[in-house]
Design a protein around this motif. Structure first.
Motif, PDB file in Angstrom:
ATOM      1  N   GLN A  31       0.831  -1.215   0.000  1.00 65.46           N
ATOM      2  CA  GLN A  31       0.000   0.000   0.000  1.00 65.46           C
ATOM      3  C   GLN A  31       0.864   1.263   0.000  1.00 65.46           C
ATOM      4  OE1 GLN A  31      -3.585   0.052  -0.002  1.00 65.46           O
ATOM      5  NE2 GLN A  31      -3.054   2.107  -0.672  1.00 65.46           N
ATOM      6  N   GLN A  34       2.396   1.673  -3.437  1.00 59.90           N
ATOM      7  CA  GLN A  34       1.357   2.115  -4.371  1.00 59.90           C
ATOM      8  C   GLN A  34       1.053   3.605  -4.191  1.00 59.90           C
ATOM      9  OE1 GLN A  34      -2.592   0.697  -3.596  1.00 59.90           O
ATOM     10  NE2 GLN A  34      -3.206   0.867  -5.751  1.00 59.90           N
ATOM     11  N   ASP A  35       0.944   4.047  -2.962  1.00 58.42           N
ATOM     12  CA  ASP A  35       0.632   5.460  -2.684  1.00 58.42           C
ATOM     13  C   ASP A  35       1.752   6.392  -3.132  1.00 58.42           C
ATOM     14  OD1 ASP A  35      -1.764   4.679  -1.570  1.00 58.42           O
ATOM     15  OD2 ASP A  35      -1.044   4.810   0.504  1.00 58.42           O
ATOM     16  N   LEU A  42      -1.439   2.716 -10.361  1.00 61.96           N
ATOM     17  CA  LEU A  42      -1.426   1.273 -10.568  1.00 61.96           C
ATOM     18  C   LEU A  42      -2.312   0.593  -9.538  1.00 61.96           C
ATOM     19  CD1 LEU A  42       2.401   0.697 -11.091  1.00 61.96           C
ATOM     20  CD2 LEU A  42       0.631   0.682 -12.842  1.00 61.96           C
ATOM     21  N   TYR A  44      -3.441  -2.132  -6.803  1.00 60.44           N
ATOM     22  CA  TYR A  44      -2.739  -2.749  -5.682  1.00 60.44           C
ATOM     23  C   TYR A  44      -2.111  -4.076  -6.108  1.00 60.44           C
ATOM     24  CZ  TYR A  44      -2.058  -4.787  -1.033  1.00 60.44           C
ATOM     25  OH  TYR A  44      -1.515  -5.361   0.097  1.00 60.44           O
ATOM     26  N   THR A  46      -1.201  -5.067  -9.042  1.00 60.96           N
ATOM     27  CA  THR A  46      -0.081  -4.871  -9.970  1.00 60.96           C
ATOM     28  C   THR A  46       1.198  -4.572  -9.200  1.00 60.96           C
ATOM     29  OG1 THR A  46      -1.581  -4.058 -11.675  1.00 60.96           O
ATOM     30  CG2 THR A  46       0.757  -3.505 -11.919  1.00 60.96           C
ATOM     31  N   VAL A  47       1.102  -3.686  -8.218  1.00 58.04           N
ATOM     32  CA  VAL A  47       2.261  -3.343  -7.389  1.00 58.04           C
ATOM     33  C   VAL A  47       2.724  -4.575  -6.614  1.00 58.04           C
ATOM     34  CG1 VAL A  47       3.108  -1.881  -5.511  1.00 58.04           C
ATOM     35  CG2 VAL A  47       1.559  -0.937  -7.231  1.00 58.04           C
ATOM     36  N   GLN A  48       1.779  -5.328  -6.092  1.00 57.77           N
ATOM     37  CA  GLN A  48       2.102  -6.546  -5.352  1.00 57.77           C
ATOM     38  C   GLN A  48       2.832  -7.551  -6.256  1.00 57.77           C
ATOM     39  OE1 GLN A  48      -1.320  -8.861  -4.105  1.00 57.77           O
ATOM     40  NE2 GLN A  48      -0.304  -9.308  -2.165  1.00 57.77           N
TER      41      GLN A  48
END
Length: 96
Positions: A31, A34-35, A42, A44, A46-48
């Protein structure tokens, strides 16, 4: 054409953006990363996924804290720059 081992280890543009966040913040959860990604919005997941790819590549380490993983860079910014320059030289000049 098969991918070279060196190109598999180099950072993609998105991986570099994520690494920049981790270099700036230190250990962070999905999180937080992402922020802090300001250049694009993007999902969540996708970032994970990208953080998990970086973990498989050995660029970040992760540890479970409560119910979320904290990701921390293993690769230093200087080492990433050195690898990127070496990759450019290899692609353009065949390593010479």
């Amino acid at each position: 054409m098969p991918r070279r081992k060196n190109s598999e280890q180099s950072l993609t543009p998105l991986e570099l953006e994520i690494m920049n966040v981790l270099w700036a913040t230190g250990a962070a959860n999905v999180q937080t990363v992402q922020d802090r990604l300001t250049s694009r919005a993007l999902a969540y997941t996708t970032v994970q996924t990208m953080l998990n790819v970086l973990h498989r590549k050995g660029k970040v380490k992760r540890k479970l804290k409560e119910r979320a993983f904290l990701y921390e860079p293993v690769l230093s910014r200087q080492k990433a720059v050195t690898q990127a320059v070496g990759d450019v030289l290899d692609r353009f000049f065949g390593g010479s």
